[in-house]
Write an enzyme that holds these catalytic residues in place. Structure first.
Site, PDB file in Angstrom:
ATOM      1  N   GLU A  18       0.838  -1.197   0.000  1.00  0.00           N
ATOM      2  CA  GLU A  18       0.000   0.000   0.000  1.00  0.00           C
ATOM      3  C   GLU A  18       0.872   1.245   0.000  1.00  0.00           C
ATOM      4  O   GLU A  18       1.816   1.356   0.776  1.00  0.00           O
ATOM      5  CB  GLU A  18      -0.898   0.000   1.236  1.00  0.00           C
ATOM      6  CG  GLU A  18      -1.775   1.237   1.374  1.00  0.00           C
ATOM      7  CD  GLU A  18      -2.648   1.187   2.602  1.00  0.00           C
ATOM      8  OE1 GLU A  18      -3.564   0.330   2.636  1.00  0.00           O
ATOM      9  OE2 GLU A  18      -2.395   1.963   3.554  1.00  0.00           O
ATOM     10  N   HIS A  78      -8.051   3.384  -3.862  1.00  0.00           N
ATOM     11  CA  HIS A  78      -9.016   3.541  -2.782  1.00  0.00           C
ATOM     12  C   HIS A  78     -10.057   4.585  -3.191  1.00  0.00           C
ATOM     13  O   HIS A  78      -9.736   5.603  -3.813  1.00  0.00           O
ATOM     14  CB  HIS A  78      -8.325   4.008  -1.502  1.00  0.00           C
ATOM     15  CG  HIS A  78      -7.450   2.980  -0.874  1.00  0.00           C
ATOM     16  ND1 HIS A  78      -7.265   2.883   0.494  1.00  0.00           N
ATOM     17  CD2 HIS A  78      -6.693   1.980  -1.410  1.00  0.00           C
ATOM     18  CE1 HIS A  78      -6.441   1.893   0.768  1.00  0.00           C
ATOM     19  NE2 HIS A  78      -6.077   1.336  -0.376  1.00  0.00           N
ATOM     20  N   GLY A 109     -14.786   5.382   4.729  1.00  0.00           N
ATOM     21  CA  GLY A 109     -13.782   6.404   4.986  1.00  0.00           C
ATOM     22  C   GLY A 109     -13.890   7.021   6.359  1.00  0.00           C
ATOM     23  O   GLY A 109     -14.915   6.939   7.035  1.00  0.00           O
ATOM     24  N   ASP A 110     -12.785   7.641   6.784  1.00  0.00           N
ATOM     25  CA  ASP A 110     -12.710   8.296   8.090  1.00  0.00           C
ATOM     26  C   ASP A 110     -13.000   9.782   7.953  1.00  0.00           C
ATOM     27  O   ASP A 110     -12.662  10.396   6.945  1.00  0.00           O
ATOM     28  CB  ASP A 110     -11.312   8.122   8.697  1.00  0.00           C
ATOM     29  CG  ASP A 110     -10.988   6.665   8.987  1.00  0.00           C
ATOM     30  OD1 ASP A 110     -11.912   5.939   9.390  1.00  0.00           O
ATOM     31  OD2 ASP A 110      -9.826   6.266   8.792  1.00  0.00           O
ATOM     32  N   HIS A 153     -15.022  -3.184  13.513  1.00  0.00           N
ATOM     33  CA  HIS A 153     -14.904  -1.739  13.318  1.00  0.00           C
ATOM     34  C   HIS A 153     -15.175  -1.038  14.641  1.00  0.00           C
ATOM     35  O   HIS A 153     -16.033  -1.478  15.423  1.00  0.00           O
ATOM     36  CB  HIS A 153     -15.897  -1.282  12.250  1.00  0.00           C
ATOM     37  CG  HIS A 153     -15.675   0.110  11.771  1.00  0.00           C
ATOM     38  ND1 HIS A 153     -16.091   1.218  12.472  1.00  0.00           N
ATOM     39  CD2 HIS A 153     -15.068   0.579  10.650  1.00  0.00           C
ATOM     40  CE1 HIS A 153     -15.758   2.305  11.811  1.00  0.00           C
ATOM     41  NE2 HIS A 153     -15.134   1.957  10.700  1.00  0.00           N
ATOM     42  N   LYS A 169     -21.509  -6.261   2.331  1.00  0.00           N
ATOM     43  CA  LYS A 169     -20.666  -5.641   1.302  1.00  0.00           C
ATOM     44  C   LYS A 169     -20.247  -6.666   0.253  1.00  0.00           C
ATOM     45  O   LYS A 169     -20.214  -6.365  -0.957  1.00  0.00           O
ATOM     46  CB  LYS A 169     -19.437  -4.995   1.950  1.00  0.00           C
ATOM     47  CG  LYS A 169     -19.751  -3.782   2.800  1.00  0.00           C
ATOM     48  CD  LYS A 169     -18.506  -3.057   3.291  1.00  0.00           C
ATOM     49  CE  LYS A 169     -17.765  -3.821   4.363  1.00  0.00           C
ATOM     50  NZ  LYS A 169     -16.648  -3.021   4.943  1.00  0.00           N
TER      51      LYS A 169
END
Length: 307
Positions: A18, A78, A109-110, A153, A169
């Site tokens: 990544e 992403h 997302g954050d 999460h 998902k």
């Protein structure tokens, strides 16, 4: 993605890395040096993150497109829902397609500023990654992955709730998931068990574990910020022992212990049948390269490029 994993599996368990969009020209030059280092090792894919609230949107799209055009690597971009309307998200997907990107990692997302802070849905956006998966799949021939969370999460009330969301998902059209980083392999194995028990069909899709070699005590704080979880006590004990009791931590010893920890985790994940090992690099090749060397990976012959 699935084709690339199968192609690379002939040489053992594949690996992937990544990257993050650089902030300036110096950071971009460093990123490209790292890209070329990994290109010679032929990862199954490389992913490019996306800044909270779209803060790196243009740079992310441009550099991910450059990876597709100028390297033998398979880039996965992403795409996050936070801060975007559905129209903006559709436009972003179109921009990726124009750059030759057909593999997307779809995330809710954050929130900007504080990854663990309150999450607010855009008035014209989506509230869950499952919705974004459906949007992307409806837009064309895209291959979609999602995030999974070995410890759940941080917004989920319990692991059962979290598992249901992951399966939703996958049922929406995601072909695989990449986990949040973790430092206890048991958490990954139990996640895999939960998904398979809830839905054996979706549980057969790849769940790719994400690892980050610890290279300093500062990296510990970064790991905890990114994961929203404290490192296991046993891991912290090993790092503290390596740091020593002097006025300054023994940085070399901490780094060596972090590389050893990541290697041990990777070795067990390989034994347990992980489909791929995904490494957070922070745009540096050295630490991840050392772990891969410990595992027997190295510069190989012609790449197995799958586009």
């Amino acid at each position: 993605m699935a084709e690339s994993l199968r192609a690379h599996a002939g040489r053992g368990v594949p690996f992937s890395v990544e990257f993050n969009p650089p902030r300036d020209s110096a950071g971009e030059a460093r990123l490209w040096r790292t890209v070329r280092d990994f290109e010679r090792m032929h990862p199954a894919f490389v992913s490019m993150t996306y800044g909270a609230g779209g803060s790196t949107k243009d740079r992310t799209v441009r550099i991910t497109g450059d990876l597709a055009r100028e390297t033998t690597l398979l880039p996965v971009a992403h795409l996050t829902a936070v801060g975007h309307s559905v129209a903006e998200l559709r436009s972003l997907v179109g921009a990726y397609a124009d750059s030759g990107i057909r593999n997307l990692l779809v995330l809710r997302g954050d929130p900007p500023g504080d990854p663990l802070g309150p999450w607010t849905k855009h008035p014209d956006g989506v509230g869950y990654a499952e919705e974004l998966v459906r949007i992307v799949r409806d837009l064309g021939d895209f291959h979609v992955g999602v995030a999974s969370f070995p410890q759940g999460h941080h917004r989920s009330p319990d692991l059962a709730h979290d598992t249901r969301h992951l399966v939703a998902k996958l049922r929406a059209g995601a072909e695989y998931s990449i986990t949040q980083m973790f430092f206890d392999v048991e958490h990954y194995l139990r996640l895999r068990d939960r998904v398979g028990a809830l839905d054996p069909v979706e549980g057969a899709k790849p769940i790719i574990p994400e690892l980050m070699p610890i290279t300093s005590l500062r990296t510990v704080a970064r790991a905890e910020e990114l994961s929203g979880r404290a490192l296991p006590a046993a891991v912290m004990d090993r790092l503290r022992r390596a740091a020593g009791s002097g006025p300054e931590p023994d940085q070399a010893a901490v780094r060596a212990e972090g590389i050893a920890l990541a290697t041990e985790m990777a070795e067990r994940l390989i034994r347990e049948g992980a489909p791929c090992l995904h490494f957070i690099t922070l745009n540096f090749a050295k630490a991840t390269g050392e772990v891969l060397a410990n595992l027997g990976y190295g510069v190989t012959e012609a790449p197995l490029a799958v586009r």
